[in-house]
Design a protein around this motif. Structure first.
Motif, PDB file in Angstrom:
ATOM      1  N   GLN A   1       0.798  -1.225   0.000  1.00 38.44           N
ATOM      2  CA  GLN A   1       0.000   0.000   0.000  1.00 38.44           C
ATOM      3  C   GLN A   1       0.832   1.278   0.000  1.00 38.44           C
ATOM      4  O   GLN A   1       0.511   2.213  -0.745  1.00 38.44           O
TER       5      GLN A   1
ATOM      6  N   GLY B   1      -9.028   1.434   7.453  1.00 39.49           N
ATOM      7  CA  GLY B   1      -8.247   2.204   6.494  1.00 39.49           C
ATOM      8  C   GLY B   1      -8.035   3.664   6.841  1.00 39.49           C
ATOM      9  O   GLY B   1      -7.639   4.450   5.975  1.00 39.49           O
TER      10      GLY B   1
ATOM     11  N   LEU C   1     -12.843  -0.398   4.751  1.00 43.24           N
ATOM     12  CA  LEU C   1     -11.955   0.754   4.610  1.00 43.24           C
ATOM     13  C   LEU C   1     -12.157   1.739   5.755  1.00 43.24           C
ATOM     14  O   LEU C   1     -11.191   2.271   6.311  1.00 43.24           O
TER      15      LEU C   1
ATOM     16  N   THR D   1      -7.735  -0.205  -2.375  1.00 42.23           N
ATOM     17  CA  THR D   1      -7.738   0.922  -1.435  1.00 42.23           C
ATOM     18  C   THR D   1      -6.978   2.128  -1.982  1.00 42.23           C
ATOM     19  O   THR D   1      -7.508   3.255  -1.952  1.00 42.23           O
TER      20      THR D   1
ATOM     21  N   GLU E   1      -7.525  -6.724  -4.065  1.00 45.71           N
ATOM     22  CA  GLU E   1      -8.046  -6.038  -2.888  1.00 45.71           C
ATOM     23  C   GLU E   1      -7.000  -5.125  -2.261  1.00 45.71           C
ATOM     24  O   GLU E   1      -7.323  -4.122  -1.626  1.00 45.71           O
ATOM     25  N   GLU E   2      -5.707  -5.446  -2.453  1.00 51.98           N
ATOM     26  CA  GLU E   2      -4.643  -4.586  -1.949  1.00 51.98           C
ATOM     27  C   GLU E   2      -4.513  -3.334  -2.812  1.00 51.98           C
ATOM     28  O   GLU E   2      -4.191  -2.254  -2.313  1.00 51.98           O
TER      29      GLU E   2
ATOM     30  N   VAL F   1     -13.341  -2.800  -3.758  1.00 50.33           N
ATOM     31  CA  VAL F   1     -13.339  -1.921  -2.587  1.00 50.33           C
ATOM     32  C   VAL F   1     -14.504  -2.280  -1.672  1.00 50.33           C
ATOM     33  O   VAL F   1     -15.643  -2.420  -2.128  1.00 50.33           O
TER      34      VAL F   1
END
Length: 345
Positions: A135, A320, A316, A167, A163-164, A311
């Motif tokens: 990320q 996140g 998140l 975000t 999925e990585e 997402v």
């Protein structure tokens, strides 16, 4: 090829039916058409931003999640990976080295400096805040170079999961959309003329479509400057990806039996560079460049819809907040550095 979290891979048995990827690609194509309709109705909304937003919206519908992780999964994964790479190759046909040279060496140096400082600082912030996996690198790439397209390119090199990647794509879309609203409000208070505003937008806004949506309010001359400055940043995608690939090779060391190291320059990056050279040295008719631009936009719209469907806003929001804080700090940094570059120019 990585698939979305929990998604089934394509059936390899070959039953003679339609390809497993067809439903997902069809859904991505329909979403791209809808995004185009939204952009046509509201030109201030960039088409690619609408595509990501539609993917994120669909992913939040409980009734759609079964299809996203089942029938549509192979095609959405294909769009998010393969279509993204093809779109980046065609993006090179927007770039002429002659147009970039017209900026002058001071402007070129300051644009590159803003990019490198933003990249390094965002990477450091991501690691400081303990963001997981790739990320920090993906957020740094997207915010410093060219938004979601750059994230897609870098994710291929580091082999991150969908999925990585999702975000950083969501965050760069959020901040780029905020820029469309916020930067014009600061245009006159900061004492910028129209050309300076265009330069600032090109140096600090992430996605090409978001640059166009933001700079066009200052007139055609400002828009032209913004696009050239922005495409100068896009050109840096090739060396940044290549450098990362070299670092990955060194980390992985000698290939194991039956394994292989990632290439120094990924094939799609080589294609991007080739497209830039073609645009620079070959007089292409407008019909060819217009057609390539249409195809490129369609491919990236479908790819970004596919990434958007990975997402999960609930997750998140819960986990996140650190990534969101890093994104907002990076967005503020590049805007401040871009303004400083305008003053030097």
């Amino acid at each position: 090829m990585a698939t979305h979290q929990g998604r089934r891979p394509a059936d390899p048995t070959g039953t003679g039916g339609p390809p497993a990827w067809l439903p997902g690609v069809g859904a991505a194509g329909a979403a791209a058409l809808l995004a185009w309709a939204i952009h046509t109705a509201v030109p201030a909304i960039p088409l690619l931003t609408a595509s990501v937003a539609l993917g994120i919206l669909v992913a939040q519908l409980p009734s759609a999640r079964g299809a996203l992780t089942g029938t549509l999964a192979p095609g959405l994964s294909l769009a998010a990976k393969k279509f993204m790479r093809l779109g980046i190759v065609l993006l090179g046909l927007k770039l002429s080295l002659v147009d970039i040279a017209h900026l002058g060496w001071i402007s070129i140096v300051t644009v590159v400096a803003v990019l490198v400082i933003t990249f390094v600082a965002t990477l450091w912030l991501g690691r400081l805040f303990g963001l997981p996996g790739h990320q920090p690198l993906l957020i740094a790439t997207g915010f410093s170079i060219c938004g979601a397209s750059a994230i897609g390119a870098m994710s291929h090199v580091v082999k991150s999961k969908d999925e990585e990647t999702a975000t950083p794509v969501a965050l760069v879309t959020l901040c780029g959309t905020l820029a469309i609203a916020v930067l014009p409000l600061l245009w006159h208070p900061l004492g910028l003329n129209s050309l300076q505003f265009g330069h600032w937008v090109g140096a600090s806004v992430h996605d090409v479509g978001q640059v166009v949506a933001t700079a066009q309010i200052a007139g055609s001359a400002a828009l032209a400057v913004a696009i050239v400055v922005k495409l100068t940043r896009v050109l840096m995608l090739a060396p940044m990806v290549a450098i990362t690939s070299v670092v990955m090779r060194k980390r992985e060391g000698a290939p194991t039996a039956g394994g292989k190291q990632p290439p120094i320059v990924p094939l799609f990056v080589a294609g991007f560079i080739f497209a830039v050279l073609v645009r620079t040295f070959v007089p292409l008719p407008a019909s060819v460049t217009d057609a390539a631009d249409t195809v490129q936009t369609a491919l990236l719209a479908m790819a970004l819809f596919g990434l958007g469907t990975a997402v999960r806003l609930g997750q998140l929001v819960r986990t996140g907040w650190r990534a969101l804080l890093v994104a907002l700090l990076s967005w503020t940094l590049i805007a401040a550095l871009g303004w400083g570059a305008v003053q030097l120019g």
